[in-house]
Design a protein around this motif. Sequence first.
Motif, PDB file in Angstrom:
ATOM      1  N   UNK A  23       0.834  -1.203   0.000  1.00 55.76           N
ATOM      2  CA  UNK A  23       0.000   0.000   0.000  1.00 55.76           C
ATOM      3  C   UNK A  23       0.868   1.251   0.000  1.00 55.76           C
ATOM      4  N   UNK A  24       1.944   1.248   0.764  1.00 55.66           N
ATOM      5  CA  UNK A  24       2.857   2.391   0.792  1.00 55.66           C
ATOM      6  C   UNK A  24       3.467   2.637  -0.582  1.00 55.66           C
ATOM      7  N   UNK A  25       3.944   1.569  -1.209  1.00 52.92           N
ATOM      8  CA  UNK A  25       4.588   1.710  -2.515  1.00 52.92           C
ATOM      9  C   UNK A  25       3.625   2.254  -3.556  1.00 52.92           C
ATOM     10  N   UNK A  26       2.424   1.701  -3.600  1.00 50.02           N
ATOM     11  CA  UNK A  26       1.460   2.117  -4.628  1.00 50.02           C
ATOM     12  C   UNK A  26       0.946   3.528  -4.373  1.00 50.02           C
ATOM     13  N   UNK A  27       0.603   3.827  -3.134  1.00 53.76           N
ATOM     14  CA  UNK A  27       0.001   5.138  -2.856  1.00 53.76           C
ATOM     15  C   UNK A  27       0.998   6.274  -3.032  1.00 53.76           C
ATOM     16  N   UNK A  28       2.206   6.134  -2.496  1.00 55.79           N
ATOM     17  CA  UNK A  28       3.177   7.227  -2.641  1.00 55.79           C
ATOM     18  C   UNK A  28       3.704   7.281  -4.072  1.00 55.79           C
ATOM     19  N   UNK A  29       3.768   6.136  -4.729  1.00 59.65           N
ATOM     20  CA  UNK A  29       4.144   6.139  -6.138  1.00 59.65           C
ATOM     21  C   UNK A  29       3.146   6.912  -6.973  1.00 59.65           C
ATOM     22  N   UNK A  30       1.862   6.761  -6.663  1.00 60.93           N
ATOM     23  CA  UNK A  30       0.815   7.486  -7.403  1.00 60.93           C
ATOM     24  C   UNK A  30       0.921   8.988  -7.191  1.00 60.93           C
ATOM     25  N   UNK A  31       1.252   9.399  -5.975  1.00 61.16           N
ATOM     26  CA  UNK A  31       1.392  10.839  -5.689  1.00 61.16           C
ATOM     27  C   UNK A  31       2.465  11.452  -6.581  1.00 61.16           C
ATOM     28  N   UNK A  32       3.617  10.806  -6.640  1.00 68.67           N
ATOM     29  CA  UNK A  32       4.717  11.357  -7.429  1.00 68.67           C
ATOM     30  C   UNK A  32       4.491  11.191  -8.925  1.00 68.67           C
ATOM     31  N   UNK A  33       3.878  10.080  -9.345  1.00 69.58           N
ATOM     32  CA  UNK A  33       3.565   9.887 -10.759  1.00 69.58           C
ATOM     33  C   UNK A  33       2.631  10.993 -11.253  1.00 69.58           C
ATOM     34  N   UNK A  34       1.590  11.272 -10.478  1.00 67.89           N
ATOM     35  CA  UNK A  34       0.640  12.321 -10.869  1.00 67.89           C
ATOM     36  C   UNK A  34       1.313  13.683 -10.929  1.00 67.89           C
ATOM     37  N   UNK A  35       2.212  13.946 -10.008  1.00 65.69           N
ATOM     38  CA  UNK A  35       2.952  15.201 -10.062  1.00 65.69           C
ATOM     39  C   UNK A  35       3.828  15.259 -11.312  1.00 65.69           C
ATOM     40  N   UNK A  36       4.447  14.146 -11.639  1.00 62.37           N
ATOM     41  CA  UNK A  36       5.262  14.091 -12.854  1.00 62.37           C
ATOM     42  C   UNK A  36       4.443  14.323 -14.110  1.00 62.37           C
ATOM     43  N   UNK A  37       3.215  13.839 -14.116  1.00 60.41           N
ATOM     44  CA  UNK A  37       2.344  14.017 -15.275  1.00 60.41           C
ATOM     45  C   UNK A  37       2.028  15.485 -15.541  1.00 60.41           C
ATOM     46  N   UNK A  38       2.044  16.306 -14.488  1.00 61.50           N
ATOM     47  CA  UNK A  38       1.782  17.740 -14.681  1.00 61.50           C
ATOM     48  C   UNK A  38       2.975  18.448 -15.322  1.00 61.50           C
ATOM     49  N   UNK A  39       4.109  17.788 -15.371  1.00 58.55           N
ATOM     50  CA  UNK A  39       5.329  18.404 -15.899  1.00 58.55           C
ATOM     51  C   UNK A  39       5.629  18.009 -17.340  1.00 58.55           C
ATOM     52  N   UNK A  40       4.819  17.143 -17.913  1.00 57.37           N
ATOM     53  CA  UNK A  40       5.110  16.686 -19.272  1.00 57.37           C
ATOM     54  C   UNK A  40       3.943  16.978 -20.209  1.00 57.37           C
TER      55      UNK A  40
END
Length: 160
Positions: free
Chosen positions: A37-54
């Motif tokens: 749960x930690x890996x998936x949830x925090x991964x999603x937070x950073x992935x979504x932030x990365x999506x705003x940069x591309x």
Amino acid sequence: MTDESTMTTIAPRGLPQKLNGLLHLLDYIPHDLIALISRISIGAVFWQSGQTKVDGWRVAETAVYLFETEYRLPFINPWLAAHLAAFAEHFFPALLVIGFASRLSALALLVMTLVIEIFLYPDAWPTHGTWAVCFLVIIAGGPGRVSMDYFIARYFSRTA
């Protein structure tokens, strides 16, 4: 007549004992589930932030502009910072989700979180603290058995 010792053995358990029993059940939550749960949830937070940069496969001009105007990190060119952030916010979360190089990925994103906390949003420490806990669960306890790291380690322990 019943004596007092007999009554205590058949008397219903009190509220403190019942609560203690319920709390003891929490000991059975497996680390594997917590880590996943930690890996998936925090991964999603950073992935979504990365999506705003591309924008497609390119770093968006708005991301570079954000690093030039709002973020203004010391010691690093805004263009380079935007590109590094966009890369890190896609690469390390992807590794976290599949559980490959999990501890290294969590450490990299923890360092990124510290940079964000120190240089960009120092008042957001409650959010960043929550992120840090997710990373520390993975760094300290490993990614769990539902991860590539686990299967790789298991394979190499069999061949050794």
